[in-house]
Design a protein around this motif. Structure first.
Motif, mmCIF file in Angstrom:
data_model
loop_
_atom_site.group_PDB
_atom_site.id
_atom_site.type_symbol
_atom_site.label_atom_id
_atom_site.label_comp_id
_atom_site.label_asym_id
_atom_site.label_seq_id
_atom_site.Cartn_x
_atom_site.Cartn_y
_atom_site.Cartn_z
ATOM 1 N N PHE A 214 -0.935 -7.619 -7.504
ATOM 2 C CA PHE A 214 -1.948 -7.188 -6.549
ATOM 3 C C PHE A 214 -1.722 -7.949 -5.254
ATOM 4 N N ALA A 215 -1.308 -7.230 -4.221
ATOM 5 C CA ALA A 215 -1.018 -7.858 -2.934
ATOM 6 C C ALA A 215 -2.216 -7.694 -2.007
ATOM 7 N N VAL A 216 -2.878 -8.799 -1.723
ATOM 8 C CA VAL A 216 -4.001 -8.779 -0.783
ATOM 9 C C VAL A 216 -3.425 -9.009 0.611
ATOM 10 N N VAL A 217 -3.398 -7.950 1.389
ATOM 11 C CA VAL A 217 -2.798 -8.025 2.728
ATOM 12 C C VAL A 217 -3.871 -8.472 3.719
ATOM 13 N N ILE A 218 -3.675 -9.663 4.277
ATOM 14 C CA ILE A 218 -4.617 -10.239 5.231
ATOM 15 C C ILE A 218 -4.238 -9.771 6.633
ATOM 16 N N PRO B 109 -1.096 -2.707 -3.373
ATOM 17 C CA PRO B 109 -1.586 -3.340 -2.141
ATOM 18 C C PRO B 109 -3.074 -3.101 -1.925
ATOM 19 N N ILE B 110 -3.741 -4.135 -1.444
ATOM 20 C CA ILE B 110 -5.159 -4.047 -1.071
ATOM 21 C C ILE B 110 -5.271 -4.580 0.341
ATOM 22 N N THR C 161 -0.769 -12.141 1.428
ATOM 23 C CA THR C 161 0.354 -11.931 2.340
ATOM 24 C C THR C 161 -0.125 -11.258 3.623
ATOM 25 N N SER C 162 0.569 -11.491 4.704
ATOM 26 C CA SER C 162 0.297 -10.765 5.949
ATOM 27 C C SER C 162 1.405 -9.777 6.254
ATOM 28 N N SER C 163 2.648 -10.201 6.013
ATOM 29 C CA SER C 163 3.806 -9.354 6.311
ATOM 30 C C SER C 163 4.226 -8.498 5.125
ATOM 31 N N GLN D 184 3.266 0.000 3.308
ATOM 32 C CA GLN D 184 4.702 -0.140 3.032
ATOM 33 C C GLN D 184 4.961 -0.747 1.663
ATOM 34 N N LEU D 185 4.014 -1.529 1.163
ATOM 35 C CA LEU D 185 4.178 -2.111 -0.176
ATOM 36 C C LEU D 185 4.058 -1.063 -1.277
#
Length: 476
Positions: free
Chosen positions: A382-386, A415-416, A363-365, A406-407
């Protein structure tokens, strides 16, 4: 701790800046993300005890509340910072004063009954014996409208200077009463270049509850401030509104936070059995987070409070009926589902069917991770924030750090933040990000050989859900 709250109803910018610098050092030391929340003062009524001397109030005595703030607080007079209070109250109204706002610890907060008003003064009957300790006492009048703006000049100053300078992740809007309050703050923070900052509406009065649905629609999340709600509402009604509010937040996929959970730990090493049960029930109801206040601000056992609350939450999550939440949310969303809702719910359903150990989402947002978390998967997300490259026509910057932090306010999401080179590495970015997520999962003890992982990612205009087995050497 996932989010550090900076309460601007206390002390000044310099104090909070020093605390923030300490937080930044701690974050580097423990190599963990931690979000920053600016908590506004709002239309809070306060008694300033400049001397700091304890004030002993005896049951059945009389005390005068005055708007003359030049007077020194004592057992006979309490000056308050609101000139219109005498006009707002009437005989028989209930007024609470204290550090802990009558949480049941009667030794540190007092409640009074209004006997009469005379000009700017209010004569009250003290109903319980208590000693007010500290430099600032909060005053609350049950179910009385205070004609002050929700976003005060003090709040605007704090946001436009400290908040803007430090690019805060969240702003907690105290005493949110109408949806217009949230809209006003949204416009204000955008004008001060806080485009990524999220707003959590703090609902703490009956007036806010009456407009809850509209507030929820506009805000990014809700904080149920049970300290004041427990005063505005009869005690037997608090649980009902709490459950209702959490349910509504769950159905639309917005974080719900509750406050005032282990007040007894301000002075004791262990919570009461009732408090422990209360925390567990909040988790079972679907709350996303627990906000500690006096337990960590003034409490004698701040670290123990966080550890114990964390342990209770973890224990409750083990027995939480996630499948029931999944069915309720599916029913609420109805059919036909939007594309985003459909693939998010499919990712959670796939994780259940294959007994996956975790879900990885790119995800980006942060929106995709929130949607998946909305369906309450029984495994970690596990949210990989690009990071995303953005320009304001003057310079190029990467966004992503704030979105990752924010996650931390969303239940079940880890979040990662990927490095910028992952964002610019073309087609290999997802594979690189997946390796990061899997390695992180293994280091936390959440993954072992032969485990299955559900991966959610966007490919062009499409969303793809796939299943990866850990025996595939590419991901080991």
């Amino acid at each position: 701790m996932s989010v550090a709250r900076f309460d601007f109803s206390w002390l000044d910018d310099n104090y909070h800046q020093e605390t923030l610098e300490n937080l930044r050092v701690a974050v580097k030391n423990v190599k963990r993300l931690c979000a920053v929340m600016l908590d506004t003062m709002g239309p809070a009524l306060q008694v300033h005890n400049k001397s700091g001397n304890p004030i002993e109030l005896m049951a059945d005595n009389h005390v005068t509340i005055t708007t003359d703030v030049t007077r020194e607080p004592s057992a006979e007079v309490l000056p308050v910072n609101y000139s219109g209070l005498a006009k707002a109250v009437k005989k028989g109204d209930t007024i609470f004063v204290g550090q802990y706002l009558f949480t049941g610890i009667e030794a540190t907060s007092v409640w009074m009954e209004v006997l009469e008003t005379s000009g700017p003064d209010i004569k009250c009957l003290v109903k319980n014996t208590a000693t007010l300790v500290g430099f600032i006492f909060t005053m609350h009048v049950a179910q009385v409208h205070i004609d002050l703006p929700t976003l005060t000049d003090v709040d605007k100053q704090a946001i436009s200077t400290w908040g803007s300078r430090n690019k805060v992740d969240f702003i907690s809007l105290s005493y949110t009463r109408h949806v217009e309050d949230v809209r006003e703050l949204r416009a204000f923070i955008k004008a001060h270049n806080l485009h990524e900052t999220q707003i959590f509406a703090k609902v703490e009065t009956v007036e806010g509850l009456r407009h809850f649905d509209d507030i929820l629609q506009e805000a990014d999340g809700i904080i149920l401030s049970r300290g004041n709600l427990g005063i505005d509402l009869p005690p037997e009604k608090v649980f009902l509104f709490q459950k209702s509010a959490i349910y509504k937040c769950n159905m639309v996929g917005k974080p719900a936070i509750i406050t005032r959970v282990v007040d007894s730990m301000t002075a004791n090493l262990r919570p009461t059995r009732a408090e422990a049960t209360d925390v567990a029930n909040a988790v079972l109801d679907g709350t996303d987070g627990i906000l500690l206040g006096p337990e960590t601000l003034r409490g004698l056992y701040p670290i123990e409070a966080i550890k114990i609350v964390g342990s209770i939450c973890a224990e409750a999550e083990l027995v939480c009926n996630q499948s029931l939440h999944f069915k309720r949310i599916n029913k609420h969303v109805g059919e036909p589902m939007s594309h985003a809702e459909s693939v998010a719910s499919s990712a959670v359903r796939a994780a259940v069917k294959v007994k996956a150990a975790m879900i990885v989402v790119f995800t980006s947002s942060g929106r995709a991770a929130r949607l998946i978390a909305k369906y309450r998967p029984s495994v970690p997300v596990f949210a990989v924030v690009i990071p995303r490259l953005r320009t304001d026509s003057l310079k190029w910057t990467f966004t992503g750090a704030s979105q990752a932090r924010q996650l931390l306010g969303v239940r079940g999401v880890y979040p990662i933040l990927a490095s910028p080179n992952v964002a610019t590495s073309g087609g290999s970015s997802e594979e690189s990000g997946l390796k990061i997520a899997l390695n992180h999962g293994k280091s936390m003890g959440l993954l072992k050989p032969n485990d299955q992982v559900v991966v959610f990612q966007k490919v062009g205009d499409s969303s793809v859900v796939k299943i990866v087995a850990l025996q595939d050497q590419r991901y080991i």
